[in-house]
Design a protein around this motif. Structure first.
Motif, PDB file in Angstrom:
ATOM      1  N   GLU A  83       0.856  -1.189   0.000  1.00  0.00           N
ATOM      2  CA  GLU A  83       0.000   0.000   0.000  1.00  0.00           C
ATOM      3  C   GLU A  83       0.889   1.235   0.000  1.00  0.00           C
ATOM      4  O   GLU A  83       1.527   1.560   1.003  1.00  0.00           O
ATOM      5  N   VAL A  84       0.917   1.909  -1.146  1.00  0.00           N
ATOM      6  CA  VAL A  84       1.681   3.140  -1.286  1.00  0.00           C
ATOM      7  C   VAL A  84       0.721   4.212  -1.792  1.00  0.00           C
ATOM      8  O   VAL A  84       0.120   4.067  -2.864  1.00  0.00           O
ATOM      9  N   ILE A 139       0.500  14.197  -7.337  1.00  0.00           N
ATOM     10  CA  ILE A 139       0.402  12.751  -7.563  1.00  0.00           C
ATOM     11  C   ILE A 139       1.780  12.160  -7.866  1.00  0.00           C
ATOM     12  O   ILE A 139       2.144  11.092  -7.355  1.00  0.00           O
ATOM     13  N   LEU A 140       2.562  12.850  -8.661  1.00  0.00           N
ATOM     14  CA  LEU A 140       3.918  12.371  -8.963  1.00  0.00           C
ATOM     15  C   LEU A 140       4.767  12.308  -7.697  1.00  0.00           C
ATOM     16  O   LEU A 140       5.595  11.402  -7.538  1.00  0.00           O
ATOM     17  N   ARG A 171       7.339   7.735  -3.967  1.00  0.00           N
ATOM     18  CA  ARG A 171       7.602   6.886  -2.807  1.00  0.00           C
ATOM     19  C   ARG A 171       7.350   5.411  -3.095  1.00  0.00           C
ATOM     20  O   ARG A 171       7.380   4.579  -2.185  1.00  0.00           O
ATOM     21  N   SER A 172       7.108   5.093  -4.357  1.00  0.00           N
ATOM     22  CA  SER A 172       6.763   3.729  -4.740  1.00  0.00           C
ATOM     23  C   SER A 172       7.861   2.732  -4.372  1.00  0.00           C
ATOM     24  O   SER A 172       9.042   2.944  -4.661  1.00  0.00           O
ATOM     25  N   THR A 179      12.595   1.873 -12.048  1.00  0.00           N
ATOM     26  CA  THR A 179      11.724   2.448 -13.077  1.00  0.00           C
ATOM     27  C   THR A 179      10.616   3.264 -12.418  1.00  0.00           C
ATOM     28  O   THR A 179       9.969   2.789 -11.475  1.00  0.00           O
ATOM     29  N   ALA A 180      10.428   4.481 -12.899  1.00  0.00           N
ATOM     30  CA  ALA A 180       9.400   5.350 -12.318  1.00  0.00           C
ATOM     31  C   ALA A 180       8.009   4.758 -12.519  1.00  0.00           C
ATOM     32  O   ALA A 180       7.703   4.222 -13.595  1.00  0.00           O
ATOM     33  N   VAL A 181       7.190   4.831 -11.498  1.00  0.00           N
ATOM     34  CA  VAL A 181       5.813   4.337 -11.546  1.00  0.00           C
ATOM     35  C   VAL A 181       4.897   5.458 -12.002  1.00  0.00           C
ATOM     36  O   VAL A 181       4.994   6.592 -11.520  1.00  0.00           O
ATOM     37  N   GLY A 182       3.982   5.170 -12.936  1.00  0.00           N
ATOM     38  CA  GLY A 182       3.078   6.202 -13.428  1.00  0.00           C
ATOM     39  C   GLY A 182       1.612   5.850 -13.340  1.00  0.00           C
ATOM     40  O   GLY A 182       0.761   6.648 -13.728  1.00  0.00           O
ATOM     41  N   GLU A 183       1.302   4.657 -12.847  1.00  0.00           N
ATOM     42  CA  GLU A 183      -0.086   4.214 -12.802  1.00  0.00           C
ATOM     43  C   GLU A 183      -0.651   4.400 -11.392  1.00  0.00           C
ATOM     44  O   GLU A 183      -0.016   4.022 -10.413  1.00  0.00           O
TER      45      GLU A 183
END
Length: 254
Positions: free
Chosen positions: A70-71, A88-89, A94-95, A103-107
């Protein structure tokens, strides 16, 4: 209506005598006038205690959720979409998935909301729609949420064009349908018209207050939404005008 009063409880009853007299003059019985006036007084007291609304969203990383983590975080919603995107970004930064893979999370999705009243956005609602909802609620209060919900019920989605019609559509916040009927009588000058009649005719002329209430409830010219303190009344014509809807639902919410 959620509250009803009947009977007399003694001389210390708090209802203003002028308020009772006002409804009696419109054709209500003394008991009806007291009941309506008491609702009006209580509704006014509750409105005075009402706190401002500050809509916000809980943003959740869907990649992390799919992996059992849960992030997420809360962001203020009564702002433009670009500002919310930046927040949001920051939440997604903190993902745990990002830390593991580099890899950056975008979803993401909307995992919860506060102070949207009955106009809660669903988890895939677009930011422009959320922004319009939240700004309207922050500016106008829960009546705006009720108006947005009417549009959603009629259109099947939150319609920004309908939301923008709120200032023209909103007639007012009333303690009951009876107090709205009194508003209509006063607004249309019925009392003044009777006072201009010859005195002998004034004595035999009566406003059909009960008939007006029936007419209001059945003619479809207004939308009435119940709430804890009374009713909100809206002009139904503002939801009938065509809108140019564009699908603004987000895809991956990147």
């Amino acid at each position: 209506m959620t509250e009803r009063f009947s009977g007399h409880e003694g001389p210390e009853r708090p209802t203003d005598a002028k308020r009772v007299e006002r409804y009696v003059n419109l054709g209500a019985s003394e008991a009806e006038a007291y009941n309506v006036g008491e609702l009006e007084r209580i509704a006014l007291e509750r409105r005075e205690r009402q706190q401002p609304l500050h809509p916000r969203l809980y943003i959740r990383s869907t990649i992390d959720q799919s992996r059992g983590d849960e992030v997420g975080g809360w962001i203020a919603a009564a702002r433009d979409a670009d500002t919310m995107t930046a927040d949001i970004l920051a939440v997604l930064s903190r993902s745990l998935a990002t830390r593991r893979t580099g890899t950056a999370v975008g979803e993401w999705e909307i995992g919860g909301s506060e102070d949207f009243e009955q106009a809660e956005p669903d988890k895939h609602e677009s930011l422009p729609v959320v922004s319009a909802l939240a700004k309207g609620i922050a500016q106008y209060g829960p009546a705006f949420a009720a108006w947005a919900s009417i549009g959603h019920e009629l259109q099947g989605h939150y319609d920004v064009a309908i939301m923008q019609r709120f200032p023209d559509a909103y007639i007012g916040d009333f303690a009951s349908i009876q107090t709205y009927a009194e508003h209509v009588i006063v607004q249309r000058g019925a009392v003044e018209a009777i006072e201009q009649l010859p005195e002998w005719l004034q004595h035999i002329t009566r406003l059909d207050w009960h008939g007006l209430i029936q007419h209001i409830e059945w003619n479809g010219d207004i939308h009435v939404v119940d709430h804890d303190n009374g009713i909100w009344v809206f002009d139904s014509r503002s939801t009938l005008a065509p809108t140019n809807h564009q699908d603004t639902k987000g895809g991956e919410h990147a």
